[in-house]
Scaffold this motif. Structure first.
Motif, PDB file in Angstrom:
ATOM      1  N   LEU A   1      56.170  62.748  37.062  1.00  0.00           N
ATOM      2  CA  LEU A   1      54.926  62.467  37.786  1.00  0.00           C
ATOM      3  C   LEU A   1      53.804  62.266  36.780  1.00  0.00           C
ATOM      4  CD1 LEU A   1      55.134  65.135  40.646  1.00  0.00           C
ATOM      5  CD2 LEU A   1      56.003  62.785  40.638  1.00  0.00           C
ATOM      6  N   TRP A   2      53.346  61.022  36.650  1.00  0.00           N
ATOM      7  CA  TRP A   2      52.261  60.699  35.734  1.00  0.00           C
ATOM      8  C   TRP A   2      50.939  60.653  36.490  1.00  0.00           C
ATOM      9  CZ3 TRP A   2      52.662  60.820  30.640  1.00  0.00           C
ATOM     10  CH2 TRP A   2      53.930  60.678  30.056  1.00  0.00           C
ATOM     11  N   ARG A   3      49.943  61.327  35.931  1.00  0.00           N
ATOM     12  CA  ARG A   3      48.595  61.307  36.483  1.00  0.00           C
ATOM     13  C   ARG A   3      47.607  61.019  35.353  1.00  0.00           C
ATOM     14  NH1 ARG A   3      51.621  61.228  40.219  1.00  0.00           N
ATOM     15  NH2 ARG A   3      51.818  62.757  41.911  1.00  0.00           N
ATOM     16  N   ARG A   4      46.544  60.286  35.664  1.00  0.00           N
ATOM     17  CA  ARG A   4      45.530  59.906  34.677  1.00  0.00           C
ATOM     18  C   ARG A   4      44.226  60.648  34.951  1.00  0.00           C
ATOM     19  NH1 ARG A   4      44.541  55.544  36.542  1.00  0.00           N
ATOM     20  NH2 ARG A   4      42.301  55.301  36.890  1.00  0.00           N
ATOM     21  N   VAL A   5      43.606  61.155  33.906  1.00  0.00           N
ATOM     22  CA  VAL A   5      42.295  61.789  34.050  1.00  0.00           C
ATOM     23  C   VAL A   5      41.280  60.687  34.314  1.00  0.00           C
ATOM     24  CG1 VAL A   5      40.549  63.259  32.991  1.00  0.00           C
ATOM     25  CG2 VAL A   5      42.970  63.604  32.452  1.00  0.00           C
ATOM     26  N   ARG A   6      40.647  60.740  35.472  1.00  0.00           N
ATOM     27  CA  ARG A   6      39.690  59.701  35.814  1.00  0.00           C
ATOM     28  C   ARG A   6      38.675  60.239  36.811  1.00  0.00           C
ATOM     29  NH1 ARG A   6      41.770  60.376  40.740  1.00  0.00           N
ATOM     30  NH2 ARG A   6      42.373  58.624  42.059  1.00  0.00           N
ATOM     31  N   THR A   7      37.492  59.676  36.705  1.00  0.00           N
ATOM     32  CA  THR A   7      36.483  59.876  37.748  1.00  0.00           C
ATOM     33  C   THR A   7      36.161  58.548  38.427  1.00  0.00           C
ATOM     34  OG1 THR A   7      34.661  59.609  36.165  1.00  0.00           O
ATOM     35  CG2 THR A   7      35.449  61.851  36.556  1.00  0.00           C
ATOM     36  N   ASP A   8      36.636  57.433  37.881  1.00  0.00           N
ATOM     37  CA  ASP A   8      36.270  56.113  38.380  1.00  0.00           C
ATOM     38  C   ASP A   8      37.170  55.673  39.532  1.00  0.00           C
ATOM     39  OD1 ASP A   8      38.724  55.090  37.361  1.00  0.00           O
ATOM     40  OD2 ASP A   8      37.808  54.640  35.443  1.00  0.00           O
ATOM     41  N   GLY A   9      36.899  54.455  40.016  1.00  0.00           N
ATOM     42  CA  GLY A   9      37.699  53.886  41.094  1.00  0.00           C
ATOM     43  C   GLY A   9      37.042  54.084  42.438  1.00  0.00           C
ATOM     44  N   SER A  10      37.804  53.893  43.501  1.00  0.00           N
ATOM     45  CA  SER A  10      37.318  53.943  44.874  1.00  0.00           C
ATOM     46  C   SER A  10      36.266  52.857  45.068  1.00  0.00           C
ATOM     47  CB  SER A  10      36.782  55.326  45.227  1.00  0.00           C
ATOM     48  OG  SER A  10      36.467  55.412  46.608  1.00  0.00           O
TER      49      SER A  10
ATOM     50  N   ASP B   1      35.973  66.527  29.430  1.00  0.00           N
ATOM     51  CA  ASP B   1      37.110  65.985  30.163  1.00  0.00           C
ATOM     52  C   ASP B   1      37.613  64.732  29.468  1.00  0.00           C
ATOM     53  OD1 ASP B   1      37.251  67.775  32.499  1.00  0.00           O
ATOM     54  OD2 ASP B   1      35.268  66.980  32.971  1.00  0.00           O
ATOM     55  N   ALA B   2      38.924  64.683  29.261  1.00  0.00           N
ATOM     56  CA  ALA B   2      39.537  63.616  28.474  1.00  0.00           C
ATOM     57  C   ALA B   2      39.806  62.405  29.354  1.00  0.00           C
ATOM     58  CB  ALA B   2      40.823  64.117  27.828  1.00  0.00           C
ATOM     59  N   LEU B   3      38.743  61.725  29.773  1.00  0.00           N
ATOM     60  CA  LEU B   3      38.892  60.577  30.653  1.00  0.00           C
ATOM     61  C   LEU B   3      39.802  59.536  30.008  1.00  0.00           C
ATOM     62  CD1 LEU B   3      35.243  60.050  31.990  1.00  0.00           C
ATOM     63  CD2 LEU B   3      37.076  61.482  32.909  1.00  0.00           C
ATOM     64  N   GLY B   4      40.804  59.078  30.759  1.00  0.00           N
ATOM     65  CA  GLY B   4      41.750  58.093  30.269  1.00  0.00           C
ATOM     66  C   GLY B   4      43.048  58.664  29.770  1.00  0.00           C
ATOM     67  N   ALA B   5      43.089  59.971  29.469  1.00  0.00           N
ATOM     68  CA  ALA B   5      44.337  60.590  29.034  1.00  0.00           C
ATOM     69  C   ALA B   5      45.318  60.664  30.208  1.00  0.00           C
ATOM     70  CB  ALA B   5      44.068  61.984  28.479  1.00  0.00           C
ATOM     71  N   ARG B   6      46.633  60.677  29.893  1.00  0.00           N
ATOM     72  CA  ARG B   6      47.667  60.742  30.928  1.00  0.00           C
ATOM     73  C   ARG B   6      48.554  61.953  30.669  1.00  0.00           C
ATOM     74  NH1 ARG B   6      51.445  56.300  31.519  1.00  0.00           N
ATOM     75  NH2 ARG B   6      51.340  56.506  33.768  1.00  0.00           N
ATOM     76  N   ALA B   7      48.972  62.590  31.750  1.00  0.00           N
ATOM     77  CA  ALA B   7      49.858  63.751  31.650  1.00  0.00           C
ATOM     78  C   ALA B   7      51.042  63.549  32.572  1.00  0.00           C
ATOM     79  CB  ALA B   7      49.113  65.038  32.006  1.00  0.00           C
ATOM     80  N   GLY B   8      52.239  63.731  32.033  1.00  0.00           N
ATOM     81  CA  GLY B   8      53.456  63.605  32.812  1.00  0.00           C
ATOM     82  C   GLY B   8      54.068  64.971  33.084  1.00  0.00           C
ATOM     83  N   LEU B   9      54.371  65.234  34.340  1.00  0.00           N
ATOM     84  CA  LEU B   9      55.049  66.468  34.746  1.00  0.00           C
ATOM     85  C   LEU B   9      56.546  66.165  34.775  1.00  0.00           C
ATOM     86  CD1 LEU B   9      54.746  69.406  35.864  1.00  0.00           C
ATOM     87  CD2 LEU B   9      54.828  68.377  38.129  1.00  0.00           C
ATOM     88  N   ILE B  10      57.283  66.796  33.879  1.00  0.00           N
ATOM     89  CA  ILE B  10      58.687  66.467  33.676  1.00  0.00           C
ATOM     90  C   ILE B  10      59.558  67.566  34.263  1.00  0.00           C
ATOM     91  CG2 ILE B  10      60.453  65.941  31.947  1.00  0.00           C
ATOM     92  CD1 ILE B  10      58.116  65.103  30.086  1.00  0.00           C
TER      93      ILE B  10
END
Length: 530
Positions: free
Chosen positions: A458-467, A442-451
């Protein structure tokens, strides 16, 4: 008053999310679980973290959930006073590993790929004996190997325990400023299964704080992952990456160290996402009762404005102490909503006067986005589970039943874990993505935009962290509202590569692999989606 996180992870690579539940312990000499009137059943002893395998059964469009406790078979022997969990594939073998933080020595658990885990804390040089709370995996130096950040809290032990009191002179829990803060740690992955401590070289050793929450994202848009740290009763920190492996804390200059009144807050849980669809990462932090939670809107290039009042999030949170939190689009309308799970850390005297045995419980809250501008609290209409009053702590989000909407796993102190199954999101169109980097994980930190034409990207970031000390589903889920047309997706990988995919069908998950898309300069459909 502190306790336990949880993780959503596909540890066995069967395509559905499994659960890991962190467990606490009883403290003090002579303590035994059987001493309590609500003692666990015999099959729940000894107290240890639990791994639950998801045996998801597909029944048409619906998923029938069933979980099997595989803790013993997995070899996970986490019987310490658990705090949090971080997930990531630190050796790039394709299997998700676990890092557990404790009130006491932490543990690294390596996934062997056969359903079992081995304790590699010593061989990986990732041990930490101080009181750690959050931890996260991230590739801060972009070398293809996941590094490890460990956030430490205060220099508290049973030996140096202090007596603290309420204004009424009754005993209560001590605040964090009663003890000395601790410095955090940054461990760099060498790529051979072990880590080097680079805390001092990276500049993080210059400050000590009461760390409770952390998330990694590129806040200033320079292509390097930065680190935001939520601290209890101290300034929050924004560690900006200088591009050479070192960091500088610019939270005060950038507007996200304190609130709009210049006040330090409790800083428990934190999450980062582009809630207003302007292309950058915004921040949400949960705080103590009477402080309100705080929304820091990114104005661009990593400068922030406290927009809590302007977005309607201040007043509804004043009566609550927030811990776990996450940005997620619960109704798949394309706009990120918020969840905050709550539970006090100071005795609620009204509950105590009624004879409540655990007078810390509060209700959880769900906030619905109104077009990325304001939020309305919908807790009263979000199902009976939001009517419960418990001492909630951890919260992890992900699509547990693979039906195209985001579910929530919540832990509580002195109470059960709750799995909140989304019953509304799948009614709208959606698109799911798993981003796999050149390393095969899994490419943690990569971002993907739905155009989409005529709509915000819509930009979303690959992450498991936070909360708060919990780990999320790394997959990306886009709510498409009523739009089911094929979409164009642009992926910004940590390596600097930018690729596009077109023709991705909605209503399903796709795996996008780095190097198999078309560069952003070229048009047309691209291979590489599974």
């Amino acid at each position: 008053m502190f306790g336990a996180g949880a993780a959503l992870l596909d540890y066995d690579r069967d395509g559905d999310l499994d659960l890991y539940l962190v467990q606490g312990q009883l403290l003090g000499p002579g303590k035994s679980p059987t001493d309590a009137s609500d003692a666990p059943a015999a099959d729940q002893l000894p107290l240890r973290g639990r791994l639950l395998r998801n045996d998801l059964i597909r029944d048409g469009a619906a998923g029938l959930l069933h979980f099997t406790d595989v803790t013993s078979a997995s070899g996970l022997d986490a019987d310490r006073y658990g705090m949090g969990v971080a997930t990531g594939d630190y050796d790039n073998d394709g299997w998700i590993d676990l890092y557990l933080t404790h009130f006491g020595p932490n543990q690294m658990w390596h996934n062997s790929g056969d359903g079992t885990f081995g304790d590699t804390t010593q061989s990986s040089a990732t041990g930490e004996d101080r009181w750690s709370v959050p931890a996260l995996f991230w590739d801060f130096d972009r070398d293809g190997w996941l590094d490890l950040y460990i956030g430490n809290y205060t220099d508290f032990s049973l030996a140096n325990h202090k007596l603290c009191f309420r204004p009424s002179s009754a005993p209560d829990y001590c605040g964090p400023l009663s003890y000395a803060p601790l410095s955090d740690r940054l461990l760099r992955n060498r790529g051979d299964g072990a880590f080097d401590d680079v805390t001092a070289a990276a500049g993080l050793a210059r400050s000590a704080a009461n760390t409770l929450g952390a998330t990694a994202a590129d806040f200033d848009g320079d292509g390097w992952l930065d680190l935001y740290v939520a601290n209890d009763a101290m300034d929050n920190q924004l560690w900006l990456h200088r591009g050479d492996g070192s960091f500088v804390d610019e939270a005060l200059l950038r507007g996200c160290a304190v609130n709009a009144l210049g006040q330090r807050e409790a800083g428990m849980g934190v999450d980062a996402a582009d809630f207003d669809a302007d292309g950058d990462e915004d921040l949400f932090v949960t705080n103590l009762t009477a402080e309100s939670n705080t929304l820091y809107a990114n104005l661009g290039a990593g400068s922030f404005l406290d927009s809590t009042d302007a977005t309607g999030l201040a007043v509804p949170s004043l009566s609550y102490t927030g811990f776990g939190t996450a940005w997620f689009d619960y109704d798949n309308d394309g706009w990120l909503d918020l969840i905050a799970v709550n539970g006090a850390v100071r005795i609620i005297e009204a509950l105590e006067r009624r004879g409540d045995a655990f007078p810390l419980h509060q209700k959880n809250q769900l906030y619905h986005s109104l077009g990325g501008r304001r939020f309305e609290e919908l807790s009263g209409r979000a199902g009976k589970v939001f009517g419960l009053s418990e001492v909630s702590r951890g919260a992890a989000v992900g699509d547990i039943d693979n039906d195209g909407d985001t579910d929530v796993l919540v832990t509580s102190n002195g109470g059960p874990a709750r799995l909140l199954i989304n019953q509304i999101g799948q009614r709208r169109s959606w698109l799911g993505l798993r981003l796999v980097g050149r390393e095969g994980r899994d490419a943690l930190g990569a971002r993907a935009g739905l155009i989409r034409a005529g709509r915000p990207t819509l930009w979303r970031r690959v992450r498991t962290d936070g909360s708060y000390i919990s780990a999320h589903d790394p997959r990306l889920l886009y709510g498409l509202d009523r739009d089911g047309a094929p979409q164009r997706v642009e992926v910004h990988w940590l390596s600097g590569r930018v690729e596009q995919w077109t023709g991705l069908a909605s209503g399903r998950y796709h795996t996008l692999v780095e190097g198999r898309g078309r560069s952003s300069e070229r048009a047309g459909s691209a291979p590489g989606a599974d």
